[in-house]
Design an enzyme around this catalytic site. Structure first.
Site, short mmCIF file in Angstrom:
data_model
loop_
_atom_site.label_atom_id
_atom_site.label_comp_id
_atom_site.label_asym_id
_atom_site.label_seq_id
_atom_site.Cartn_x
_atom_site.Cartn_y
_atom_site.Cartn_z
N ARG A 77 -7.44 -5.40 -8.16
CA ARG A 77 -7.92 -5.02 -6.82
C ARG A 77 -9.41 -4.68 -6.86
O ARG A 77 -9.89 -4.07 -7.82
CB ARG A 77 -7.12 -3.79 -6.36
N HIS A 110 -1.41 0.56 5.53
CA HIS A 110 -0.55 -0.28 4.72
C HIS A 110 0.28 0.57 3.78
O HIS A 110 0.02 1.77 3.60
CB HIS A 110 -1.36 -1.34 3.97
N ASP A 137 -7.20 2.76 2.74
CA ASP A 137 -7.78 3.07 1.45
C ASP A 137 -8.99 4.01 1.52
O ASP A 137 -9.89 3.82 2.34
CB ASP A 137 -8.15 1.79 0.70
N HIS A 144 -0.99 4.43 4.59
CA HIS A 144 -2.34 4.96 4.39
C HIS A 144 -3.36 3.87 4.65
O HIS A 144 -3.02 2.70 4.85
CB HIS A 144 -2.48 5.46 2.96
#
Ligand code: OGA
Ligand code: MN
Length: 302
Positions: free
Chosen positions: A262, A246, A100, A98
């Site tokens: 994150r 990723h 983000d 995918h």
């Protein structure tokens, strides 16, 4: 670090303010290499947020409020470290290919992940260059894709999600249409924007779309386009969601802790809702969001 993408950056301390020239060098390396790895950093949520600001406006994760850091809405926990004896919602994020926030009209530009604790073996992340994947297609296929649009659907995020969280996720993020190919604003190069979370193509039937999506996913996930990151504690990894996909590999013992923080920055608006009426209901207010979270949390823990 890889042929398709990935570079290691040393000699810079990201916990301190950076001069303009250093920031410029980091940005141009990022445009060239797509993924930058900064080993041996000493970051906390505040310094991670400060460094992230160089790459745009911080996302405060209204579209996925389930795994926020308790003190910072802009920091997401990627962690299987139990909180009050329960597994956090973000424990097994991203275990299919995918990019983000492609399930929102304003997908992420940069994502930054800082590794605090990792399993003794594995817990790797793989990245695939969507420039390289696009470039390797035939000119006929490229031309076909150039004016195609994909429906990006949050219900395809990952099989390991808790069903209650997934339901809330879907209500917050109705399906969104994005081009199948994006021109990167800084490099000017085309990148494939089709991945495991694309359900169908606009103007084509599901029966027509599915085999093409399958082909493009398999094509772009070939090892020759991929860099696989084996994390070390204190790595900060910065990636560009506009030109790569990723995957969290999930190659570790779930009884061992993988704990990362994150941040991401907001990219350009370039999508639209599949159903135009969704704009009225999708993640409109903080109140709606907190209701969704409360509902999801209570369903999860009962
Ligand atoms: C993410 C993600 C990968 C990982 O947070 O968006 O995909 O390996 N994480 O945790
Ligand atoms: Mn991700």
């Amino acid at each position: 670090m890889g042929y398709a993408l990935g570079a290691r950056v040393s000699g810079v301390d990201l916990s301190r303010p950076l001069d303009t020239d250093t920031v410029q060098q980091i940005k141009s390396a990022w445009t060239r290499h797509l993924v930058l790895v900064f080993p041996e950093q000493h970051l906390d949520p505040e310094t991670l947020i400060a460094f992230t600001r160089h790459f745009g406006e911080l996302d405060n994760y209204e579209t996925q409020p389930f795994n926020r850091h308790p003190e910072h809405d802009e920091v997401m926990l990627l962690s299987n470290r139990p909180v009050n004896g329960k597994l956090p919602a973000g424990a097994y994020n991203g275990q299919n290919w995918h990019t983000d926030l492609s399930y929102t009209p304003r997908p992420a530009k940069a994502t930054l992940v800082y590794c605090i604790q990792k399993p003794s073996v594995g817990g790797d992340t793989m990245f695939a260059s969507m420039y390289a994947a696009y470039e390797a297609l035939s000119p006929k296929m490229q031309a076909f894709l150039d004016d195609l649009e994909g429906v990006n659907d949050v219900s395809l995020i990952s099989a390991r999600r808790d069903p209650a969280i997934l339901e809330a996720f879907k209500r917050l993020n109705p399906p969104v249409i994005h081009p199948a190919v994006r021109i990167h604003p800084e490099s000017g190069k085309p990148a494939l924007y089709v991945n495991d979370r694309v359900r169908t193509f606009v103007g084509m039937s599901d029966a027509e779309s599915k085999p093409i999506i399958k082909f493009l996913c398999e094509h772009s996930q070939q090892p020759r386009f991929v860099y696989r990151h084996r994390w070390s504690v204190r790595d900060l990894v910065l990636w560009d969601n506009r030109c790569l996909t990723h995957l969290a590999v999930g190659d570790y013992d779930p009884s061992e802790i993988r704990h990362m923080i994150r941040t991401s920055t907001m990219g350009d608006y370039f999508g639209r809702f599949e159903n135009p009426r969704s704009a009225e209901t999708a993640n409109t207010s903080a109140a709606a969001t907190s209701t969704e979270v409360a509902q999801a949390a209570s369903m999860l823990h009962d």
